[in-house]
Write an enzyme that holds these catalytic residues in place. Structure first.
Site, mmCIF file in Angstrom:
data_model
loop_
_atom_site.group_PDB
_atom_site.id
_atom_site.type_symbol
_atom_site.label_atom_id
_atom_site.label_comp_id
_atom_site.label_asym_id
_atom_site.label_seq_id
_atom_site.Cartn_x
_atom_site.Cartn_y
_atom_site.Cartn_z
ATOM 1 N N SER A 1 4.857 7.920 5.312
ATOM 2 C CA SER A 1 3.683 8.547 4.718
ATOM 3 C C SER A 1 3.328 9.844 5.451
ATOM 4 C CB SER A 1 2.517 7.541 4.741
ATOM 5 O OG SER A 1 1.441 7.967 3.961
ATOM 6 N N ASP B 1 5.477 4.258 -5.969
ATOM 7 C CA ASP B 1 4.570 4.645 -4.883
ATOM 8 C C ASP B 1 3.873 5.952 -5.233
ATOM 9 O OD1 ASP B 1 3.332 5.420 -2.554
ATOM 10 O OD2 ASP B 1 5.061 5.067 -1.253
ATOM 11 N N HIS C 1 3.240 1.145 -1.291
ATOM 12 C CA HIS C 1 3.325 2.173 -0.244
ATOM 13 C C HIS C 1 3.495 1.579 1.147
ATOM 14 C CE1 HIS C 1 2.903 6.134 1.458
ATOM 15 N NE2 HIS C 1 1.855 5.785 2.187
#
Length: 444
Positions: free
Chosen positions: A273, A339, A384
């Site tokens: 991320s 995602d 995610h």
């Protein structure tokens, strides 16, 4: 040419439908075996072939997995843009993806979320014991430095100080691991967004010139201002404040490169991320400054830099992407097609608009994409979750719902959303959740 994603049914803006695909079912979605796409390898996107993932990652097959990693070190790290290793996903490359994913996951497992702890928002353990404490004492790495990042944002009314938080670590492979890897690997691992200040930094989604090399500012190379702020901001406090994440990283990487000068070296960055964004900024920074240049007269005049990126958002514009490619930065983006964070920023203004007058102001992904496909209707946030990424790569056919990473993210999310003030600062999160809901509604 825009980066393409091979999919069948999801109605997302940056999906291109190509050819016929034979779907194969498993418990968290579908894995497709696409026909030959003809994509240039540097812009290729591949849905992970389910048939190549049905066996646990520890299994072997009569492909490059039977070869010693040291013989294929450069290929596995993208020297040929992972050509012939993606379709289907090569077992040896798959193991390396999992390995670097687990090394990034260390940052979550060791992050202290206990408000009553003296190490709150920091690492629970010391450098020497970190990998052992999280069950990775046999990883072959020795941690040399912890890295902290300071978001340059303020939250009104909230009394939480904006100070440096533990964001990751630097490590180097041991002498024993060098034999297996084929060289000395310098590793930098980053976690993703957890604190409220980091979320606010992520919301600073305007493009701004990176200007990391003072001698060559390159105004056409632009990156997201929030990520750049997190990378370059110093902690307040005069002479006693923490130096920027960037200064910490460049200092330690330079020290290690000098220490192991003359050896076969590689620099590998792993992040999830927001951590993937920081990894890409660091890779660009090292390459732009020429810190990875060597004095060797052979063809390997640069120490290779490779990023294993999990669930990464877009980081910069087309100029940034092109400059990274010119510098030889190799990026393997592992992406769950469900995602929503990977669609941000630039949900609408992205690489699919190349050719338009405003395309230079659009966000563009960098690197080669390996697209996975998993979705949990009961817990859509898992799309995610780094632990979910790793679990799917290990056991796609019999994925375990109950994983530590989910508990960590649920706890972090609870702490984050407990602030009434912060609920008004969540347009990015709301956009992501809306996209998850959209995917869920189309699947049910």
């Amino acid at each position: 040419m825009a980066s393409n994603v091979l999919m069948s049914s999801l109605n997302l803006n940056n999906v291109t439908f190509l050819g016929d695909k034979q779907a194969q079912s498993h418990s968290f979605g579908q894995g497709y075996s696409p026909k030959k796409s003809g994509f240039p390898s540097s812009r290729q996107s591949v849905i992970a072939n389910n048939s190549a993932l049905l066996e646990p990652a520890a299994s072997t097959s009569k492909t490059t997995s039977t070869c010693v990693l040291s013989h294929l070190w450069r290929e596995v790290h993208g020297s040929n843009n992972w050509e012939n290793l993606l379709e289907p996903l090569d077992p040896l490359l798959r193991k390396e993806i999992i390995r670097y994913g687990e090394l990034a996951d260390v940052c979550y497992k060791a992050f202290d979320l206990d408000p009553n702890s003296k190490r709150y928002w920091n690492c629970k353990y010391g450098k020497k014991s970190l990998l052992k404490e999280v069950g990775m004492e046999n990883s072959g790495y020795q941690v040399t430095k912890y890295i902290y990042a300071t978001p340059d944002v303020n939250i009104p009314i909230q009394h939480e100080a904006c100070c440096g938080r533990w964001i990751g670590y630097v490590a180097v492979s041991s002498d024993e691991a060098v034999k297996r890897l084929g060289g000395r690997d310098l590793l930098v691992a980053f976690r993703g967004t957890v604190t409220s200040h980091e979320w606010l930094a992520n919301l600073m989604s305007s493009l701004t010139p990176a200007r990391l090399d003072p001698h060559h500012p390159r105004p056409e190379v632009k990156v997201e201002s929030g990520f750049l702020s997190l990378y370059t901001s110093e902690e307040a406090g005069g002479n006693f404040g923490l130096v920027s994440c960037r200064e910490q990283l460049l200092s330690e990487v330079s020290r290690l490169l000098n220490k192991y000068k003359g050896e076969e070296l590689s620099i590998t960055l792993a992040g999830h991320s927001m951590g993937s964004a920081l990894a890409l900024l660091l890779a660009y920074d090292i390459s732009e400054l020429g810190l990875n240049k060597t004095s060797n007269s052979n063809k390997h005049d640069k120490i290779p830099i490779t990023i294993f990126s999990f669930g990464s958002p877009r980081v910069g514009n087309l100029g940034f992407k092109q400059r990274c490619e010119e510098l030889g930065v190799k990026v393997l983006r592992i992406v769950n097609v469900n995602d929503p964070i990977t669609k941000l920023p630039g949900v609408f203004l992205n690489e699919n608009l190349r050719g338009f007058p405003w395309s230079s102001s659009c966000y563009v992904h960098v690197g080669v994409e390996v697209a996975l496909d998993f979705f949990d209707v009961q817990n859509p946030y898992r799309v995610h979750d780094l632990d979910a990424y790793i679990g799917f790569l290990k056991w796609p056919g019999r994925f375990d719902d109950k994983q530590d990473g989910v508990d960590f993210l649920n706890r972090a999310r609870g702490l984050l959303l407990s602030s009434h003030l912060f609920s008004s600062y969540l347009p990015w999160i709301d956009a992501a959740i809306s996209m998850v809901d959209k995917v869920q509604s189309q699947r049910t």
